[in-house]
Design a protein around this motif. Structure first.
Motif, short mmCIF file in Angstrom:
data_model
loop_
_atom_site.label_atom_id
_atom_site.label_comp_id
_atom_site.label_asym_id
_atom_site.label_seq_id
_atom_site.Cartn_x
_atom_site.Cartn_y
_atom_site.Cartn_z
N ARG A 260 105.54 -49.36 -86.26
CA ARG A 260 106.78 -48.60 -86.32
C ARG A 260 106.59 -47.20 -86.91
N SER A 261 105.37 -46.83 -87.27
CA SER A 261 105.13 -45.53 -87.90
C SER A 261 103.70 -45.10 -87.63
N ILE A 262 103.52 -43.81 -87.31
CA ILE A 262 102.19 -43.29 -86.98
C ILE A 262 101.97 -41.95 -87.68
N GLY A 263 100.85 -41.85 -88.39
CA GLY A 263 100.32 -40.56 -88.79
C GLY A 263 99.28 -40.18 -87.75
N MET A 264 99.54 -39.13 -86.99
CA MET A 264 98.68 -38.80 -85.85
C MET A 264 97.23 -38.58 -86.28
N VAL A 265 97.05 -38.02 -87.48
CA VAL A 265 95.70 -37.78 -87.99
C VAL A 265 95.61 -38.22 -89.45
N TRP A 266 94.41 -38.60 -89.84
CA TRP A 266 94.01 -38.54 -91.24
C TRP A 266 93.35 -37.17 -91.35
N SER A 267 92.66 -36.87 -92.43
CA SER A 267 91.98 -35.57 -92.55
C SER A 267 90.69 -35.59 -91.73
N ARG A 268 90.90 -35.65 -90.40
CA ARG A 268 89.79 -35.79 -89.45
C ARG A 268 90.41 -35.51 -88.07
N ASN A 269 89.78 -34.68 -87.28
CA ASN A 269 90.33 -34.33 -85.97
C ASN A 269 90.20 -35.50 -85.00
N ASN A 270 91.11 -35.56 -84.03
CA ASN A 270 91.02 -36.56 -82.97
C ASN A 270 91.58 -35.98 -81.67
N ILE A 271 91.77 -36.80 -80.66
CA ILE A 271 92.19 -36.30 -79.35
C ILE A 271 93.63 -35.81 -79.34
N PHE A 272 94.38 -36.11 -80.41
CA PHE A 272 95.79 -35.74 -80.46
C PHE A 272 96.09 -34.50 -81.29
N ALA A 273 95.34 -34.31 -82.37
CA ALA A 273 95.70 -33.27 -83.33
C ALA A 273 94.54 -32.98 -84.27
N HIS A 274 94.79 -32.08 -85.21
CA HIS A 274 93.79 -31.65 -86.17
C HIS A 274 94.28 -31.91 -87.59
N GLY A 275 93.41 -32.50 -88.39
CA GLY A 275 93.75 -32.77 -89.78
C GLY A 275 93.33 -31.64 -90.69
N VAL A 276 93.78 -31.71 -91.93
CA VAL A 276 93.35 -30.73 -92.93
C VAL A 276 92.22 -31.31 -93.77
N PRO A 277 91.20 -30.53 -94.06
CA PRO A 277 90.17 -30.99 -95.00
C PRO A 277 90.74 -31.04 -96.41
N MET A 278 90.09 -31.79 -97.28
CA MET A 278 90.47 -31.80 -98.69
C MET A 278 89.90 -30.53 -99.32
N ARG A 279 90.79 -29.59 -99.62
CA ARG A 279 90.35 -28.27 -100.08
C ARG A 279 91.34 -27.74 -101.11
N PHE A 280 90.81 -27.27 -102.24
CA PHE A 280 91.66 -26.71 -103.30
C PHE A 280 90.99 -25.49 -103.91
N PRO A 281 91.71 -24.37 -104.06
CA PRO A 281 93.05 -24.13 -103.51
C PRO A 281 92.93 -23.78 -102.03
N SER A 282 93.99 -24.07 -101.29
CA SER A 282 93.95 -23.80 -99.85
C SER A 282 95.32 -23.93 -99.23
N SER A 283 95.57 -23.11 -98.23
CA SER A 283 96.73 -23.28 -97.36
C SER A 283 96.47 -24.46 -96.42
N PRO A 284 97.53 -25.11 -95.90
CA PRO A 284 97.35 -26.11 -94.85
C PRO A 284 97.16 -25.50 -93.47
N ASP A 285 97.18 -24.18 -93.38
CA ASP A 285 97.05 -23.49 -92.09
C ASP A 285 95.58 -23.39 -91.72
N ILE A 286 95.03 -24.54 -91.25
CA ILE A 286 93.61 -24.66 -90.94
C ILE A 286 93.49 -25.33 -89.57
N GLY A 287 92.93 -24.64 -88.59
CA GLY A 287 92.68 -25.27 -87.31
C GLY A 287 93.82 -25.13 -86.31
N GLU A 288 93.60 -25.73 -85.14
CA GLU A 288 94.53 -25.61 -84.01
C GLU A 288 95.65 -26.63 -84.09
N GLY A 289 96.61 -26.49 -83.18
CA GLY A 289 97.76 -27.39 -83.14
C GLY A 289 97.51 -28.63 -82.31
#
Length: 355
Positions: free
Chosen positions: A155-184
């Motif tokens: 009943r619930s889906i997170g499209m990504v963990w912090s790892r890219n897949n065929i659907f979307a792009h995740g964010v790496p664990m990075r501090f400090p950092s914006s979440p604006d990393i990678g494609e849509g």
């Protein structure tokens, strides 16, 4: 105060049991002797009566090394994409574990597929477990596996963990950092959003990068939800939500679940259990200010992160509510954050599943 009933937006207990792989770990969960954050006894002590149980297919080398997330700064690269056959096997294993727990618990844990199911389980004093995927690598581009998992109770889906897949792009664990990393989102990701909207499956925006977030916001007709994320303006880690993202969630009448992971709470970004409840309260204040009282809930990340030592495990949840009360939160707001906001959000999202 009377400790409220809790519905939690995220735990990794199924992953812990899957990784352990022993019947003794399974039995310990039921008997209340598990070493992790959640078992049936700890849940009962903390009045944790339900939540989204994540099925996270781990990378071959295992989970995150929290020692590599020190205070002050770090940059952990994205793990390599996961093969679908590997992810599918892990997801099926964790699905099986959840159903085995339900059968063996003699009614103390119930897999729920509607809000009516959740309320019924809670009223019976059982743990209401909702199937959630964190990282959709087990699902094929044609979404056939989605139909199978939905029929099983997903009943619930997170499209990504912090790892890219065929659907979307995740964010790496990075501090400090914006979440604006990678494609849509990819084309397959856009189809996944449409199909989840059609079925009424919740789309979890936690771990999704910022471009993907805005793609979902543009495409989805459901409330926007981040099940386990915090305020980037307080803790500027890539996993947290910017004020602009939170404003979009508020506009959609969506929800954010407070993540207990200390690296996403502390101003210095450290994964350190020596973290006070005041830091959690600061994020709650920030979320309530930005989202309103109806848009804030809990998404603990139990069994998947280092959490503040004053809580310790699920049995320590009342300490958080006591801190909230001392801070000035009334019982009505505490009840909303503890469970009511989650159930309201799920009723509005699971539009095909009302019972």
């Amino acid at each position: 105060m009377t400790s409220p009933v809790v519905f939690d937006g995220h735990n990794d207990t199924l992953l812990r049991l899957h990784m352990d792989g022993r019947d003794t770990a399974f039995d310990a969960f039921l008997a209340g002797a598990a070493p992790g954050h959640i078992d049936l006894a700890k849940a009962k002590a903390g009045n944790l009566r339900g939540g989204l149980f994540a099925m996270f297919p781990p990378s071959p080398r295992g989970g995150l090394d929290f020692s590599r997330m020190p205070a002050g700064g770090y940059e952990m690269p994205l793990p390599a994409p996961l093969e679908r056959t590997v992810a599918e096997a892990a997801t099926i294993s964790m699905t099986s574990i959840l159903f085995r727990l339900e059968r063996a618990s003699e009614g103390r844990l119930q897999v729920c597929r509607s809000v009516a199911d959740i309320r019924s389980a809670m009223n019976a004093g059982a743990m209401a477990a909702v199937m959630h995927i964190e990282g959709a690598e087990a699902i094929d581009a044609d979404l056939k596996m989605l139909d199978v998992l939905f029929a099983a109770g997903l009943r619930s889906i997170g499209m990504v963990w912090s790892r890219n897949n065929i659907f979307a792009h995740g964010v790496p664990m990075r501090f400090p950092s914006s979440p604006d990393i990678g494609e849509g989102l990819t084309e397959a990701g856009e189809r996944l959003v449409a199909r989840c909207n059609e079925l009424g499956i919740l789309l979890d925006l936690s771990h999704l990068n910022e471009k993907g977030f805005w793609d979902v916001a543009r495409l989805s007709d459901a409330p926007l939800v981040a099940t386990h994320s915090n305020v980037h303006a307080i803790c500027p880690v890539s996993r947290n939500l910017t004020d602009r993202q939170i404003a979009a969630i508020a506009e959609s009448k969506g929800l954010v679940g407070l993540n207990f992971a200390t690296a996403f709470l502390r101003e210095d970004g450290g994964m350190d259990a020596d973290t006070g409840l005041d830091v959690m309260i600061r994020h709650l204040d920030g979320l309530v200010e930005r989202l309103g009282e109806d848009g804030v809930a809990l998404g603990s990340d139990f069994d998947g992160a280092v959490i503040p030592a004053p809580i310790g495990d699920a049995s320590g949840l009342p300490k958080l509510f006591e801190a909230m009360e001392r801070h000035g939160y009334g019982q009505a707001l505490i009840d909303k954050i503890a469970h009511e906001n989650w159930l309201n959000l799920l009723e509005r999202t699971w539009k095909l599943l009302k019972g």
